[in-house]
Write a protein that holds these residues in place. Structure first.
Motif, mmCIF file in Angstrom:
data_model
loop_
_atom_site.group_PDB
_atom_site.id
_atom_site.type_symbol
_atom_site.label_atom_id
_atom_site.label_comp_id
_atom_site.label_asym_id
_atom_site.label_seq_id
_atom_site.Cartn_x
_atom_site.Cartn_y
_atom_site.Cartn_z
ATOM 1 N N UNK A 27 48.653 59.710 44.065
ATOM 2 C CA UNK A 27 48.922 58.130 44.380
ATOM 3 C C UNK A 27 47.253 57.379 44.687
ATOM 4 N N UNK A 28 46.715 58.265 45.360
ATOM 5 C CA UNK A 28 45.369 57.563 45.437
ATOM 6 C C UNK A 28 44.658 56.723 44.157
ATOM 7 N N UNK A 29 44.848 57.847 42.916
ATOM 8 C CA UNK A 29 44.158 57.755 41.894
ATOM 9 C C UNK A 29 45.121 56.534 41.218
ATOM 10 N N UNK A 30 46.157 56.414 41.284
ATOM 11 C CA UNK A 30 47.184 55.270 40.849
ATOM 12 C C UNK A 30 46.758 54.168 41.325
ATOM 13 N N UNK A 31 46.296 54.176 42.659
ATOM 14 C CA UNK A 31 46.080 52.982 43.524
ATOM 15 C C UNK A 31 44.751 52.288 43.020
ATOM 16 N N UNK A 32 43.732 53.091 42.429
ATOM 17 C CA UNK A 32 42.409 52.795 41.973
ATOM 18 C C UNK A 32 42.456 51.450 41.116
ATOM 19 N N UNK A 33 43.528 51.532 40.121
ATOM 20 C CA UNK A 33 43.533 50.263 39.359
ATOM 21 C C UNK A 33 43.531 48.748 40.173
ATOM 22 N N UNK A 34 44.459 49.190 41.000
ATOM 23 C CA UNK A 34 45.075 47.699 41.977
ATOM 24 C C UNK A 34 43.663 47.676 42.811
ATOM 25 N N UNK A 40 36.960 43.230 42.258
ATOM 26 C CA UNK A 40 36.657 42.320 41.370
ATOM 27 C C UNK A 40 36.985 40.709 41.678
ATOM 28 N N UNK A 41 38.444 40.608 41.579
ATOM 29 C CA UNK A 41 38.918 39.201 41.910
ATOM 30 C C UNK A 41 38.385 38.722 43.195
ATOM 31 N N UNK A 172 40.368 32.376 34.936
ATOM 32 C CA UNK A 172 39.296 33.258 34.305
ATOM 33 C C UNK A 172 38.800 34.669 35.267
ATOM 34 N N UNK A 173 39.072 34.317 36.544
ATOM 35 C CA UNK A 173 38.950 35.491 37.430
ATOM 36 C C UNK A 173 39.759 36.609 37.192
ATOM 37 N N UNK A 174 40.983 36.191 37.073
ATOM 38 C CA UNK A 174 42.080 37.509 36.831
ATOM 39 C C UNK A 174 41.762 38.120 35.424
ATOM 40 N N UNK A 175 41.406 37.188 34.507
ATOM 41 C CA UNK A 175 41.151 37.864 33.130
ATOM 42 C C UNK A 175 40.113 38.917 33.142
ATOM 43 N N UNK A 176 38.753 38.344 33.863
ATOM 44 C CA UNK A 176 37.776 39.399 33.820
ATOM 45 C C UNK A 176 38.029 40.511 34.758
ATOM 46 N N UNK A 177 38.867 40.239 35.970
ATOM 47 C CA UNK A 177 39.195 41.498 36.643
ATOM 48 C C UNK A 177 39.972 42.350 35.972
ATOM 49 N N UNK A 178 41.125 41.936 35.067
ATOM 50 C CA UNK A 178 41.900 42.867 34.300
ATOM 51 C C UNK A 178 41.181 43.453 33.417
ATOM 52 N N UNK A 179 40.030 43.109 32.601
ATOM 53 C CA UNK A 179 39.237 43.535 31.780
ATOM 54 C C UNK A 179 38.365 44.800 32.568
ATOM 55 N N UNK A 180 38.088 44.787 33.745
ATOM 56 C CA UNK A 180 37.613 45.639 34.747
ATOM 57 C C UNK A 180 38.558 46.941 34.512
ATOM 58 N N UNK A 181 39.851 46.616 34.921
ATOM 59 C CA UNK A 181 40.774 47.471 35.199
ATOM 60 C C UNK A 181 41.110 48.299 33.753
ATOM 61 N N UNK A 211 30.467 38.560 35.452
ATOM 62 C CA UNK A 211 30.731 38.109 37.082
ATOM 63 C C UNK A 211 30.065 36.603 37.041
ATOM 64 N N UNK A 212 28.702 36.501 36.873
ATOM 65 C CA UNK A 212 28.053 35.118 37.215
ATOM 66 C C UNK A 212 28.322 34.180 36.333
ATOM 67 N N UNK A 213 29.095 34.402 35.211
ATOM 68 C CA UNK A 213 29.327 33.254 34.007
ATOM 69 C C UNK A 213 30.955 33.412 33.740
ATOM 70 N N UNK A 214 31.392 34.347 33.011
ATOM 71 C CA UNK A 214 32.570 34.496 32.424
ATOM 72 C C UNK A 214 33.828 34.332 33.573
ATOM 73 N N UNK A 215 33.439 34.731 34.717
ATOM 74 C CA UNK A 215 34.770 34.565 35.910
ATOM 75 C C UNK A 215 34.726 33.416 36.551
#
Length: 536
Positions: A27-34, A40-41, A172-181, A211-215
């Motif tokens: 469960x802890x590992x499954x929670x890591x993506x969140x 990131x967001x 933009x922030x959601x898209x880059x955070x999604x890329x991180x996941x 972070x500094x530009x794309x998001x």
């Protein structure tokens, strides 16, 4: 008659403790993506502002135009604030004027020819007279559309500038955070332990200009990062689940729709799947001492990949043919010809000597990839190590080739420094693949103490550079100070004593205030962003 005694049952809490612990760990590992998404967001939005830049405006404007006017092209009167205007005076003199809001007087002058528009670089004329389209295509425009559609249920974005800007920033922030996941999940497909995979994903999310530009606003590269990461995640699972090839084609197709240079990755991944189709069992022969195991790869993954990406290629071709006159036309090339070739005497887009462009993109103090994100050098190490176990890391082959070709292509560009920006904007896409190229070594680096220490220092520096950019960099701060005409003025691109990092670090508070003041001026604008009726 005596009752049989009931069998004793163990307390449920004490039953199979090992399984309970394993379940908790799972469960802890499954929670890591969140967790990674939220970290990131929050980091991307914590500065409370955004990086204002002209390249992002058309993506936001045309998305709003689709929402309001159901059109991918626009007429000047619908968004007059985004055009330059020239007015012919009674004495015959022509003067530049600002038109913030369309009214009957402006409409009459426009109809009579006394008021004429001139497009900015981020719009190009359509083949349909009087209409203009986004220089940067339709990918980012369509990507932010759902966010604007939801926001429009609560406010009129056409007149609410705060909602218009912050909607793009949130998207933009959601898209880059999604890329991180997705980078994390791709590493997990290679059986990388959860902690090293999370470290690798955050290396991209917090240690690069993602972070500094794309998001910080909706450039064309912002959604491209997400779709490239999505495509890589699908590609990593194709061998086990061939049907993922269709989604892989869709992801890379959408990335190309957002950013044309992503076509390099799209074609290379397609070539990789074709290679597997033409030589079944090639992966088994890549295994050291291979040949004992035969891995059957048929045409299905390649065909599914093509079918998945084909609709996006057709959409791009139809759009270009309808608005620009040819399926192979490019708004960015047309804009370059209008705004750079004629004005600056440039003969060709690809005129920079390769060695000069490579040195600048990788190591110059103002734009160098390994100056702003030296931690990404681990990706180069991983690329070399991957060839020691080519069977295990075969999927990284097209990603390696994509990094090399993308860097070389941008190094040849006449504007290799990327105009006004913070860091190597032209290479932001390569950050996704360079991070994934860490897969062969990231687990060992985190485990071995001295490697972890070196990696930690590089990561800490890279993150610090992005903090400076995200919080204090504003357009033109370093580039135009003291009367300078731009980043390429004199030899500033190569000056170690005058760098954007140093400038904004030593003036951190002042730069933050200037950045905030600039944003406040934009948000105070009272004229409509776009109108849906002439004179409206």
């Amino acid at each position: 008659m005596s009752r049989k005694p009931k069998p004793k049952t163990k307390n449920r809490k004490s039953r199979r403790p090992a399984d309970a612990q394993a379940a908790r760990r799972g469960a802890g590992k499954r929670g890591l993506p969140v967790f990674l998404f939220l970290v990131s967001f929050v980091a991307y939005t914590l500065n409370g502002g955004m990086l204002l830049a002209g390249d992002a405006y058309p993506n936001m404007l045309f998305s709003l135009n689709v929402l309001k006017n159901r059109s991918l092209s626009i007429e000047p009167w619908q968004a007059p604030a985004f055009f330059f205007w020239k007015s012919q005076q009674p004495d015959g003199e022509v003067k530049g004027v600002r038109v913030r809001q369309w009214d009957s007087q402006a409409d009459a002058a426009y109809r009579s020819g006394q008021l004429r528009e001139q497009n900015d670089y981020y719009m190009v004329p359509s083949v349909h007279p009087g209409r203009y389209v986004n220089t940067f295509g339709i990918g980012a425009t369509l990507t932010v559309l759902p966010v604007y559609a939801v926001m429009s249920l609560f406010t009129d974005i056409a007149v609410n500038r705060s909602a218009w800007y912050f909607g793009a920033k949130v998207a933009a922030s959601m898209l880059v955070a999604g890329a991180v996941v997705l980078i994390f999940l791709t590493m997990r497909r290679f059986a990388i332990p959860a902690v090293p995979a999370a470290v690798g994903a955050l290396t991209f999310g917090l240690g690069t200009i993602a972070w500094s530009v794309s998001s910080q606003l909706l450039w064309q590269q912002t959604p491209a990062l997400f779709f490239l990461a999505l495509g890589a995640w699908c590609l990593a699972g194709v061998e086990a689940r061939p049907r993922l090839a269709a989604y892989c084609g869709m992801a890379f197709g959408m990335a190309t729709l957002c950013r044309p240079t992503a076509a390099i990755s799209t074609l290379l991944v397609g070539g990789y799947l074709l290679w597997l189709a033409l030589w079944p069992g090639v992966l088994s022969r890549l295994r050291p001492g291979g040949g004992a195991e035969r891995v059957e790869f048929n045409w299905r993954p390649f065909l599914l990949y093509v079918l998945g990406g084909l609709p996006f290629a057709l959409l791009l071709g139809v759009y270009n043919a309808h608005h620009l006159g040819s399926p192979f036309a490019s708004g960015q090339l047309i804009s370059s010809e209008q705004n750079h070739f004629v004005q600056k005497g440039i003969d060709s887009v690809w005129q920079t000597p390769l060695a000069e462009g490579l040195a600048g993109l990788l190591f110059s103090p103002s734009r160098g990839l390994f100056v702003y994100s030296p931690v990404l050098a681990l990706g180069l190490v991983g690329a070399v190590m991957a060839w020691k176990s080519p069977r295990a890391f075969a999927m990284l082959i097209p990603l390696q080739a994509a990094v090399v070709l993308d860097v070389m292509l941008n190094a040849k560009h006449f504007d290799w420094w990327g105009g006004l920006t913070y860091g190597p904007r032209r290479l932001v896409d390569t950050g996704v693949f360079l991070t994934l190229l860490m897969i062969p070594v990231i687990a060992r680096v985190v485990r071995v103490r001295w490697m972890c220490a070196v990696f930690g220092v590089l990561l800490l520096y890279s993150v610090s550079v992005q903090v400076i950019g995200a919080w204090s960099y504003y357009l033109g701060g370093w580039a135009y100070r003291d009367g300078m005409s731009g980043p390429q003025h004199g030899n500033r691109l190569w000056s170690w004593s005058d760098t954007p990092i140093g400038f904004h670090a030593t003036r951190f508070q002042e730069s933050k205030q200037r950045k905030k003041a600039k944003l406040d001026r934009h948000l105070r604008g009272e004229s409509p962003i776009i109108t849906d009726l002439r004179g409206g």
